[in-house]
Scaffold this motif. Structure first.
Motif, PDB file in Angstrom:
ATOM      1  N   SER A 169       0.897  -1.471   0.131  1.00 61.18           N
ATOM      2  CA  SER A 169      -0.003   0.051  -0.045  1.00 61.18           C
ATOM      3  C   SER A 169       1.047   1.216   0.062  1.00 61.18           C
ATOM      4  CB  SER A 169      -1.005  -0.057   1.266  1.00 61.18           C
ATOM      5  OG  SER A 169      -1.659   1.266   1.233  1.00 61.18           O
ATOM      6  N   TYR A 170       0.457   2.065   0.816  1.00 60.80           N
ATOM      7  CA  TYR A 170       1.437   3.474   0.934  1.00 60.80           C
ATOM      8  C   TYR A 170       2.737   3.243   1.347  1.00 60.80           C
ATOM      9  CZ  TYR A 170      -3.259   5.772   0.556  1.00 60.80           C
ATOM     10  OH  TYR A 170      -4.310   6.193  -0.246  1.00 60.80           O
ATOM     11  N   ASP A 171       3.891   4.088   0.894  1.00 60.20           N
ATOM     12  CA  ASP A 171       5.084   4.070   1.274  1.00 60.20           C
ATOM     13  C   ASP A 171       5.221   5.261   2.395  1.00 60.20           C
ATOM     14  OD1 ASP A 171       7.892   3.902   2.050  1.00 60.20           O
ATOM     15  OD2 ASP A 171       8.490   4.611  -0.035  1.00 60.20           O
ATOM     16  N   TYR A 172       4.774   5.230   3.564  1.00 57.16           N
ATOM     17  CA  TYR A 172       5.156   6.420   4.285  1.00 57.16           C
ATOM     18  C   TYR A 172       6.112   7.082   4.620  1.00 57.16           C
ATOM     19  CZ  TYR A 172       0.039   4.525   5.440  1.00 57.16           C
ATOM     20  OH  TYR A 172      -1.052   4.026   5.160  1.00 57.16           O
ATOM     21  N   GLY A 173       7.372   6.095   4.806  1.00 55.17           N
ATOM     22  CA  GLY A 173       8.754   6.567   5.008  1.00 55.17           C
ATOM     23  C   GLY A 173       9.007   7.477   3.629  1.00 55.17           C
ATOM     24  N   GLY A 174       8.839   6.805   2.411  1.00 57.85           N
ATOM     25  CA  GLY A 174       9.258   7.394   1.405  1.00 57.85           C
ATOM     26  C   GLY A 174       8.742   8.846   1.129  1.00 57.85           C
ATOM     27  N   PHE A 175       7.420   9.011   1.621  1.00 59.37           N
ATOM     28  CA  PHE A 175       6.928  10.450   1.695  1.00 59.37           C
ATOM     29  C   PHE A 175       7.621  11.505   2.446  1.00 59.37           C
ATOM     30  CE2 PHE A 175       4.160  13.594   3.923  1.00 59.37           C
ATOM     31  CZ  PHE A 175       3.447  14.224   2.641  1.00 59.37           C
ATOM     32  N   VAL A 176       8.453  10.903   3.513  1.00 64.38           N
ATOM     33  CA  VAL A 176       9.156  11.694   4.534  1.00 64.38           C
ATOM     34  C   VAL A 176      10.453  12.146   3.609  1.00 64.38           C
ATOM     35  CG1 VAL A 176      10.575  11.743   6.223  1.00 64.38           C
ATOM     36  CG2 VAL A 176       8.183  10.865   6.400  1.00 64.38           C
ATOM     37  N   VAL A 177      10.990  11.094   2.760  1.00 60.50           N
ATOM     38  CA  VAL A 177      12.520  11.525   2.304  1.00 60.50           C
ATOM     39  C   VAL A 177      12.435  12.319   0.935  1.00 60.50           C
ATOM     40  CG1 VAL A 177      13.513   9.824   3.799  1.00 60.50           C
ATOM     41  CG2 VAL A 177      12.701   9.529   1.421  1.00 60.50           C
ATOM     42  N   GLU A 234      12.359  12.918  -3.204  1.00 60.31           N
ATOM     43  CA  GLU A 234      13.107  12.135  -4.467  1.00 60.31           C
ATOM     44  C   GLU A 234      14.379  12.961  -4.527  1.00 60.31           C
ATOM     45  OE1 GLU A 234      10.270  12.052  -7.906  1.00 60.31           O
ATOM     46  OE2 GLU A 234       9.376  10.065  -7.039  1.00 60.31           O
ATOM     47  N   ALA A 235      15.177  13.405  -3.950  1.00 66.85           N
ATOM     48  CA  ALA A 235      16.388  13.907  -4.108  1.00 66.85           C
ATOM     49  C   ALA A 235      17.423  12.606  -4.528  1.00 66.85           C
ATOM     50  CB  ALA A 235      17.118  14.528  -2.819  1.00 66.85           C
ATOM     51  N   GLU A 236      18.485  13.252  -5.434  1.00 66.69           N
ATOM     52  CA  GLU A 236      19.292  12.133  -5.822  1.00 66.69           C
ATOM     53  C   GLU A 236      20.351  11.980  -4.598  1.00 66.69           C
ATOM     54  OE1 GLU A 236      19.455  10.654  -8.521  1.00 66.69           O
ATOM     55  OE2 GLU A 236      17.501  11.281  -9.424  1.00 66.69           O
ATOM     56  N   ARG A 237      20.424  10.745  -4.362  1.00 67.96           N
ATOM     57  CA  ARG A 237      21.684  10.443  -3.302  1.00 67.96           C
ATOM     58  C   ARG A 237      22.283   9.039  -3.689  1.00 67.96           C
ATOM     59  NH1 ARG A 237      20.629  14.732  -1.697  1.00 67.96           N
ATOM     60  NH2 ARG A 237      19.618  15.274   0.349  1.00 67.96           N
ATOM     61  N   GLU A 238      23.381   8.858  -3.164  1.00 65.69           N
ATOM     62  CA  GLU A 238      24.213   7.616  -3.143  1.00 65.69           C
ATOM     63  C   GLU A 238      24.273   6.846  -1.718  1.00 65.69           C
ATOM     64  OE1 GLU A 238      27.967   8.382  -4.812  1.00 65.69           O
ATOM     65  OE2 GLU A 238      29.031   8.503  -2.973  1.00 65.69           O
ATOM     66  N   ALA A 239      24.213   5.577  -1.954  1.00 66.91           N
ATOM     67  CA  ALA A 239      24.171   4.721  -0.741  1.00 66.91           C
ATOM     68  C   ALA A 239      25.405   3.785  -0.757  1.00 66.91           C
ATOM     69  CB  ALA A 239      22.846   4.271  -0.437  1.00 66.91           C
ATOM     70  N   PHE A 240      25.853   3.605   0.134  1.00 66.82           N
ATOM     71  CA  PHE A 240      27.166   2.506   0.365  1.00 66.82           C
ATOM     72  C   PHE A 240      26.534   1.167   1.032  1.00 66.82           C
ATOM     73  CE2 PHE A 240      30.761   5.902   1.062  1.00 66.82           C
ATOM     74  CZ  PHE A 240      30.539   6.451  -0.241  1.00 66.82           C
ATOM     75  N   LEU A 241      26.934   0.268   0.228  1.00 69.33           N
ATOM     76  CA  LEU A 241      26.644  -1.221   0.693  1.00 69.33           C
ATOM     77  C   LEU A 241      27.844  -1.761   1.437  1.00 69.33           C
ATOM     78  CD1 LEU A 241      24.715  -3.935   0.786  1.00 69.33           C
ATOM     79  CD2 LEU A 241      25.930  -4.361  -1.395  1.00 69.33           C
ATOM     80  N   LEU A 242      27.487  -2.005   2.616  1.00 69.25           N
ATOM     81  CA  LEU A 242      28.558  -2.556   3.587  1.00 69.25           C
ATOM     82  C   LEU A 242      28.295  -4.014   4.163  1.00 69.25           C
ATOM     83  CD1 LEU A 242      28.689   0.727   6.061  1.00 69.25           C
ATOM     84  CD2 LEU A 242      30.089   0.292   3.842  1.00 69.25           C
ATOM     85  N   GLY A 243      29.619  -4.759   3.728  1.00 66.25           N
ATOM     86  CA  GLY A 243      29.633  -5.953   4.258  1.00 66.25           C
ATOM     87  C   GLY A 243      30.011  -6.097   5.781  1.00 66.25           C
ATOM     88  N   LYS A 244      29.319  -6.430   6.657  1.00 62.02           N
ATOM     89  CA  LYS A 244      29.613  -6.273   7.986  1.00 62.02           C
ATOM     90  C   LYS A 244      29.800  -7.726   8.685  1.00 62.02           C
ATOM     91  CE  LYS A 244      26.846  -3.238   9.932  1.00 62.02           C
ATOM     92  NZ  LYS A 244      25.555  -2.567  10.187  1.00 62.02           N
ATOM     93  N   GLY A 245      29.219  -8.061   9.977  1.00 62.27           N
ATOM     94  CA  GLY A 245      29.424  -9.264  10.754  1.00 62.27           C
ATOM     95  C   GLY A 245      30.799  -9.371  11.213  1.00 62.27           C
ATOM     96  N   ARG A 289      14.103   8.152  -2.327  1.00 59.30           N
ATOM     97  CA  ARG A 289      12.996   7.422  -1.826  1.00 59.30           C
ATOM     98  C   ARG A 289      12.953   5.945  -2.556  1.00 59.30           C
ATOM     99  NH1 ARG A 289       7.916   6.549  -4.698  1.00 59.30           N
ATOM    100  NH2 ARG A 289       8.484   8.044  -6.165  1.00 59.30           N
ATOM    101  N   HIS A 290      13.669   5.880  -3.593  1.00 59.41           N
ATOM    102  CA  HIS A 290      13.476   4.559  -4.464  1.00 59.41           C
ATOM    103  C   HIS A 290      14.733   3.904  -3.934  1.00 59.41           C
ATOM    104  CE1 HIS A 290      11.636   6.432  -8.246  1.00 59.41           C
ATOM    105  NE2 HIS A 290      10.975   6.500  -7.116  1.00 59.41           N
ATOM    106  N   ILE A 291      15.786   4.189  -3.279  1.00 57.76           N
ATOM    107  CA  ILE A 291      16.639   3.577  -2.676  1.00 57.76           C
ATOM    108  C   ILE A 291      16.073   2.781  -1.525  1.00 57.76           C
ATOM    109  CG2 ILE A 291      19.104   3.565  -1.426  1.00 57.76           C
ATOM    110  CD1 ILE A 291      20.073   5.585  -3.230  1.00 57.76           C
ATOM    111  N   LEU A 292      15.427   3.557  -0.689  1.00 58.16           N
ATOM    112  CA  LEU A 292      14.835   2.963   0.485  1.00 58.16           C
ATOM    113  C   LEU A 292      13.744   2.027   0.299  1.00 58.16           C
ATOM    114  CD1 LEU A 292      14.987   6.115   2.734  1.00 58.16           C
ATOM    115  CD2 LEU A 292      16.553   4.120   2.678  1.00 58.16           C
ATOM    116  N   LEU A 293      13.068   2.178  -1.022  1.00 61.83           N
ATOM    117  CA  LEU A 293      11.922   1.151  -1.079  1.00 61.83           C
ATOM    118  C   LEU A 293      12.656  -0.011  -1.635  1.00 61.83           C
ATOM    119  CD1 LEU A 293       9.611   2.929  -3.902  1.00 61.83           C
ATOM    120  CD2 LEU A 293       8.998   1.681  -1.793  1.00 61.83           C
ATOM    121  N   LYS A 295      23.756   2.461   3.698  1.00 58.81           N
ATOM    122  CA  LYS A 295      24.003   3.596   4.406  1.00 58.81           C
ATOM    123  C   LYS A 295      23.738   4.879   3.164  1.00 58.81           C
ATOM    124  CE  LYS A 295      24.432   1.978   8.426  1.00 58.81           C
ATOM    125  NZ  LYS A 295      23.284   2.075   9.361  1.00 58.81           N
ATOM    126  N   ILE A 296      22.682   5.774   3.199  1.00 57.09           N
ATOM    127  CA  ILE A 296      22.762   6.901   2.428  1.00 57.09           C
ATOM    128  C   ILE A 296      23.501   7.816   2.832  1.00 57.09           C
ATOM    129  CG2 ILE A 296      21.313   8.829   1.982  1.00 57.09           C
ATOM    130  CD1 ILE A 296      20.063   6.279   0.959  1.00 57.09           C
TER     131      ILE A 296
END
Length: 299
Positions: A32-40, A42-53, A100-104, A292-293
């Motif tokens: 249904s609705y993406d409530y978190g996406g409404f908050v952030v 559509e600004a262009e951003r980059e996110a780092f994928l980190l391997g942890k553990g 918004r799309h990254i977080l989706l 991580k955005i």
């Protein structure tokens, strides 16, 4: 030849339907609705994928991760190759697109990568352990996979360097105890299966004793699964049967049932052609990843 060109491109194996599965996973996560996406927004951003553990891990699941973000209009730049090992914390990839799309796609993509990499990591560990004991045969997974997620789990086994075994009931003819009891005998079950399976399908039969194995070989089985047979019994049975049928029948032995890291050494004998175990995919530890955005440099 570059490392990239020489690696196995397992993504080429994926069926035409696999991208629709990614679509379904995304739909499940946002019905249904993406409530978190409404908050952030559509600004262009980059996110780092980190391997942890806390462990050295094998990266597996790149095509699935990339497709999640491709369907959301984002781009993924990988900083290491699928099948490579890494130590935490590792900057594995960078995702670029509308925040918004990254977080989706974040949780769906991370779940896919964590499970697939966990299976690849455990598969490599088991194979390496078997090789350290001098075992030269095939290490295989099983069909005890998660409904709806088999494609990803079998893919992880491949990346981890083991055989994924049969993918479904149509991949190979496997006659287990229930098939045999229901049809009346091992010989009758094999005869019936051969009528419909033709020449192109291997036929495997699960047996619980030397006598049953002998009957299966005589009836023409290609693979004899010695279920829950261990130790000296396993060695002696295989040696006697190979000697008896030498030059008369071609077949392979598979050992299965309760194979773990703890008892692998006693099962990893070269009289056995195939060792199959669900330890590489059932209850396996997932690999911890995070996305991580990054803040814009001017902030």
């Amino acid at each position: 030849m570059s490392k990239h060109d020489s690696r196995d491109h397992f993504e080429y194996l994926l069926p035409i339907s696999w991208k629709s599965q990614v679509t379904a996973w995304l739909a499940e996560d946002t019905p249904s609705y993406d409530y978190g996406g409404f908050v952030v927004g559509e600004a262009e951003r980059e996110a780092f994928l980190l391997g942890k553990g806390s462990q050295v891990a094998v990266l597996a699941g790149e095509p699935f991760f990339t497709e999640v973000f491709s369907q959301l209009g984002c781009q993924v730049e990988w900083h290491m190759q699928e099948g490579d090992t890494f130590e935490p914390v590792k900057h594995v990839a960078t995702v670029r697109g509308k925040v918004r799309h990254i977080l989706l796609g974040e949780r769906v993509a991370l779940n896919l990568l964590a499970r697939c990499s966990g299976i690849a990591t455990k598969s490599k560990q088991i194979k390496d352990l078997a090789r350290s004991y001098g075992y030269k045969g095939i290490i295989a997974g099983t069909r005890k996979t998660t409904p709806g997620f088999r494609l990803v789990e079998k893919y992880g086994m491949l990346v981890g360097g083991i055989d994924p075994h049969r993918h479904d009931l149509s991949s190979m003819i496997m006659l287990k105890d229930n098939h045999i009891w229901s049809s009346g005998s091992i010989t009758r079950a094999i005869q019936q299966a051969r009528k419909v399976g033709g020449f192109s399908l291997l036929l495997e039969v699960e047996v619980g004793s030397e006598e049953e194995a002998d009957e299966a070989i005589d009836a023409g089985a290609d693979i004899i699964m010695l279920d829950n047979m261990e130790g000296d019994q396993l060695v002696q049975v295989t040696r006697r049967l190979r000697e008896k049928w030498n030059g008369k029948r071609k077949f392979q032995f598979e050992s299965s049932g309760n194979i773990t890291d703890a008892n692998l050494q006693e099962r990893a004998i070269n009289e056995i052609d195939i060792l199959s175990t669900s330890v590489v995919h059932q209850s396996v530890q997932h690999i911890d990843f995070s996305l991580k955005i990054q803040k814009p440099k001017d902030q």
